[in-house]
Design a protein around this motif. Structure first.
Motif, short mmCIF file in Angstrom:
data_model
loop_
_atom_site.label_atom_id
_atom_site.label_comp_id
_atom_site.label_asym_id
_atom_site.label_seq_id
_atom_site.Cartn_x
_atom_site.Cartn_y
_atom_site.Cartn_z
N ARG A 59 0.83 -1.21 0.00
CA ARG A 59 0.00 0.00 0.00
C ARG A 59 0.87 1.27 0.00
NH1 ARG A 59 -5.29 0.24 2.87
NH2 ARG A 59 -6.43 -1.64 2.37
N ALA A 63 1.23 4.47 -2.75
CA ALA A 63 0.97 5.81 -2.18
C ALA A 63 -0.39 5.90 -1.51
CB ALA A 63 1.13 6.93 -3.21
N ASN A 64 -0.92 4.74 -1.14
CA ASN A 64 -2.16 4.70 -0.39
C ASN A 64 -1.85 5.01 1.09
OD1 ASN A 64 -4.20 2.15 0.96
ND2 ASN A 64 -4.99 4.06 0.13
N TYR A 65 -0.67 4.59 1.53
CA TYR A 65 -0.16 4.94 2.85
C TYR A 65 1.01 5.90 2.68
CZ TYR A 65 -2.69 1.07 5.15
OH TYR A 65 -3.64 0.23 5.64
N LEU A 66 1.14 6.85 3.58
CA LEU A 66 2.29 7.75 3.55
C LEU A 66 3.46 7.08 4.27
CD1 LEU A 66 0.70 11.20 4.49
CD2 LEU A 66 1.32 10.36 2.23
N PRO A 88 -0.28 15.05 -5.40
CA PRO A 88 -1.45 14.18 -5.64
C PRO A 88 -1.75 14.00 -7.12
CG PRO A 88 -1.93 15.70 -3.86
CD PRO A 88 -0.57 16.08 -4.40
N HIS A 89 -1.56 15.08 -7.91
CA HIS A 89 -1.88 14.96 -9.34
C HIS A 89 -0.92 14.02 -10.05
CE1 HIS A 89 -3.74 18.84 -8.19
NE2 HIS A 89 -4.72 18.25 -8.79
N VAL A 91 0.63 11.51 -8.59
CA VAL A 91 0.28 10.17 -8.14
C VAL A 91 -0.90 9.62 -8.94
CG1 VAL A 91 -0.49 8.74 -6.20
CG2 VAL A 91 1.15 10.58 -5.80
N LEU A 92 -1.93 10.46 -9.13
CA LEU A 92 -3.11 10.02 -9.88
C LEU A 92 -2.74 9.65 -11.31
CD1 LEU A 92 -5.85 12.50 -8.61
CD2 LEU A 92 -5.71 10.05 -8.17
N ARG A 95 -0.90 6.34 -11.29
CA ARG A 95 -1.83 5.24 -11.08
C ARG A 95 -2.68 4.96 -12.31
NH1 ARG A 95 -4.74 6.38 -5.36
NH2 ARG A 95 -2.99 6.00 -3.95
N ARG B 220 -9.39 14.11 -4.61
CA ARG B 220 -8.62 14.68 -3.50
C ARG B 220 -9.57 15.11 -2.41
NH1 ARG B 220 -5.56 19.38 -3.98
NH2 ARG B 220 -6.76 20.09 -5.77
N LEU B 234 -4.62 12.83 -1.34
CA LEU B 234 -5.42 11.90 -2.14
C LEU B 234 -6.51 11.30 -1.28
CD1 LEU B 234 -2.81 9.78 -4.09
CD2 LEU B 234 -4.43 11.42 -5.02
N ASP B 236 -8.07 8.39 -1.12
CA ASP B 236 -7.88 7.07 -0.51
C ASP B 236 -6.77 7.10 0.54
OD1 ASP B 236 -6.33 7.09 -3.22
OD2 ASP B 236 -5.34 5.56 -2.03
N GLN B 237 -5.76 7.96 0.33
CA GLN B 237 -4.69 8.05 1.32
C GLN B 237 -5.21 8.70 2.61
OE1 GLN B 237 -2.40 11.35 1.79
NE2 GLN B 237 -2.43 10.27 3.74
N ASP B 241 -5.06 6.19 5.58
CA ASP B 241 -3.92 6.46 6.46
C ASP B 241 -3.97 7.91 6.92
OD1 ASP B 241 -1.55 6.17 7.83
OD2 ASP B 241 -0.27 6.35 6.06
N GLN B 243 -3.60 11.27 9.03
CA GLN B 243 -2.46 11.71 9.83
C GLN B 243 -2.87 12.58 11.02
OE1 GLN B 243 0.80 10.69 8.77
NE2 GLN B 243 -0.48 9.41 7.46
#
Lengths: 236, 257
Positions: A59, A63-66, A88-89, A91-92, A95, B220, B234, B236-237, B241, B243
């Motif tokens: 995960r 990048a679902n978890y930091l 984020p952009h 990452v999207l 993906r 987002r 994001l 889903d993040q 997860d 923070q």
């Protein structure tokens, strides 16, 4: 042949700790100093006992978890991008085009039929509905989802059926990098073999794969190298 | 990366000594869906009003990428210019559909009116377009000449969506679009919004306290608490997860079905 030798994914010193604020700021370290590389056409199998953080690692790569520190370098359209620090952009976009992920469980969307769910990633890429549906049908057939179910939303399907829909939804697209979290966990032998075949087809096309497979037979059928998360943690 | 569609900088709003929102910053890009979550009173709706031209913020700026002049502060535009923007490039879906519809004209006219506002004059064309849109939002054509007063809550919300999307806006603001509807109607509406937004590649800002809705619709997420943005990332993040202590509390408070 040049393609086969290329690194697609470089994990560098990854560290993940969960901080649970509502339980007295409890710290839960999962892993640190995790590093490995995966080349095109390789399938790296993550091993280690349950609870060692294999799924968390997968995960984190998606990048679902930091992560607290470290780099997740992804070859995206012939450039290296670090997912751990990407916007984020970015990452999207990665993906959408480069990085596919098969989760342990299907996330059902109300009112969306199985076939639409499976071809959605292609439609988002701008592919026309008809060829996208054709591809989805081929894949659903291969994974033995009966045609009578295609127009139904998968909410009421069995665990194994949902898992196969989940696999189809990701494998319909030719991602250069694939992350697989227990894709064969609740499948019978025939379906398991169909999934193994799909994974190996992807690998032969040059896809770089990182996966978790508890079944020894699956591991030996698709894996080209192993990475023991438990040992890596101890060494750290 | 494509250019910014809307940019909020250091946005704050106070109602007397009461805090609406404080020092909010974000950008929206074409075609993306931005979710704003937080409990009641966290400043979500104030923020939405600030960025959609309905409420001038106490301080800070809201810039929109206008077709002719590029990025311009919407509160420095003249009133007619801002009105034009709201009629053409923007759509606003209110929580209470009655706030966004004209209840004393027919369903078809509610949709057609926005077309006329941007210059459509041919009655046949307007009627056809309105018909198409009622079909898009699954309202039976036999209802085209009925008054919205006779519609159910779910239908009113769908009519409001048709009225807003008919002019193909570039940015749509939605305030709790599904709250107050029963779950089956909600699922239908979500499916509709999801489909239309991705087909027309419209950018969206959706305010909701429903995290399930957010996971389904948004790319987002911004989490608000006591008027401030405490976390963004994001969708889903942020949900898987989280923070910030407040986000962790929010996510862990969901009742599983």
């Amino acid at each position: 042949m040049e393609k086969i030798k290329d690194d697609m994914l470089r994990i560098d010193n990854l560290e993940k700790t969960f901080l649970l604020h509502n339980q007295g700021a409890k710290e839960l370290p999962v892993f640190q100093n995790i590093s490995f590389q995966v080349k095109a056409g390789e399938c790296l199998v993550l091993t280690g006992a349950s609870g060692t953080g294999k799924s968390t690692l997968l995960r984190a790569i998606y990048a679902n978890y930091l992560v607290q520190s470290g780099k997740i370098n992804i070859r995206h359209e012939d450039k290296w991008v670090d997912l751990a620090s990407a916007s984020p952009h970015e990452v999207l976009d990665i993906r959408k085009k480069t990085l596919g992920y098969v989760s342990q469980f299907l996330r059902v969307i109300p009112r969306i039929s199985t076939i639409d769910l499976v071809c959605e990633p292609l439609i988002e890429q701008g592919k026309l509905i008809k060829p996208a549906k054709g591809q989805a049908k081929k894949l659903l057939n291969k994974l033995s989802i009966p045609e009578s179910l295609w127009e139904l939303p998968p909410a009421t399907f069995s665990g194994g059926e949902q898992q196969r829909v989940n696999i189809a939804r990701t494998l319909i697209q030719d991602y250069p990098i694939l992350l697989l979290d227990e894709p064969t966990a609740s499948l019978d032998e025939n379906n398991r073999d169909a999934v193994i075949e799909l994974i190996n087809e992807a690998r032969n096309r040059g896809t770089a794969i990182v996966g978790i497979f508890h079944d020894k037979y699956v591991r030996e059928s698709v894996g080209t190298k192993m990475f023991n998360v438990e040992l890596a943690k101890k060494a750290a | 990366m494509t250019k910014v569609l809307l940019s909020a900088k250091n946005l704050s709003h106070h109602y007397g000594s009461q805090v609406g929102c404080v020092d909010v910053n974000f950008d929206i890009y074409p075609g993306e869906v931005l979710g704003v979550v937080g409990e009641s009173g966290s400043g979500k709706t104030t923020l939405l009003k600030n960025i959609s031209g309905l409420l001038r913020p106490s301080s800070g700026s809201v810039k929109f990428d206008t077709r002719v002049d590029g990025l311009k502060d919407i509160y420095l535009l003249s009133e007619p210019e801002r009105r034009l923007l709201m009629r053409t490039d923007w759509g606003i879906i209110f929580q209470n559909a009655r706030d966004g519809l004209r209840m004393n004209v027919s369903a078809g006219a509610n949709v057609g009116e926005r077309l006329m506002a941007i210059g459509a004059r041919n009655y046949g064309d307007i009627r056809n377009e309105a018909t198409d849109w009622l079909q898009n939002v699954e309202i039976g054509l036999e209802r085209i000449d009925h008054y919205p007063e006779t519609f159910s809550g779910g239908m009113l919300q769908r009519l409001q969506i048709a009225r807003n999307l008919v002019t193909k806006p570039r940015l749509v603001f939605m305030d709790e679009p599904t709250s107050g509807l029963d779950v089956s109607v909600q699922a239908r509406l979500l499916d509709l919004i999801r489909g239309l937004v991705s087909q027309l590649s419209i950018a969206c800002v959706i305010v909701s306290h429903d995290l399930g809705v957010m996971r389904l619709l948004s790319n987002r997420l911004i989490v608000m608490h006591q008027g401030r943005v405490v976390e963004q990332g994001l969708t889903d993040q942020v949900l898987d997860d989280p923070q910030h202590p407040y986000t962790q509390l929010l996510v862990s408070s969901i009742l599983p079905v």
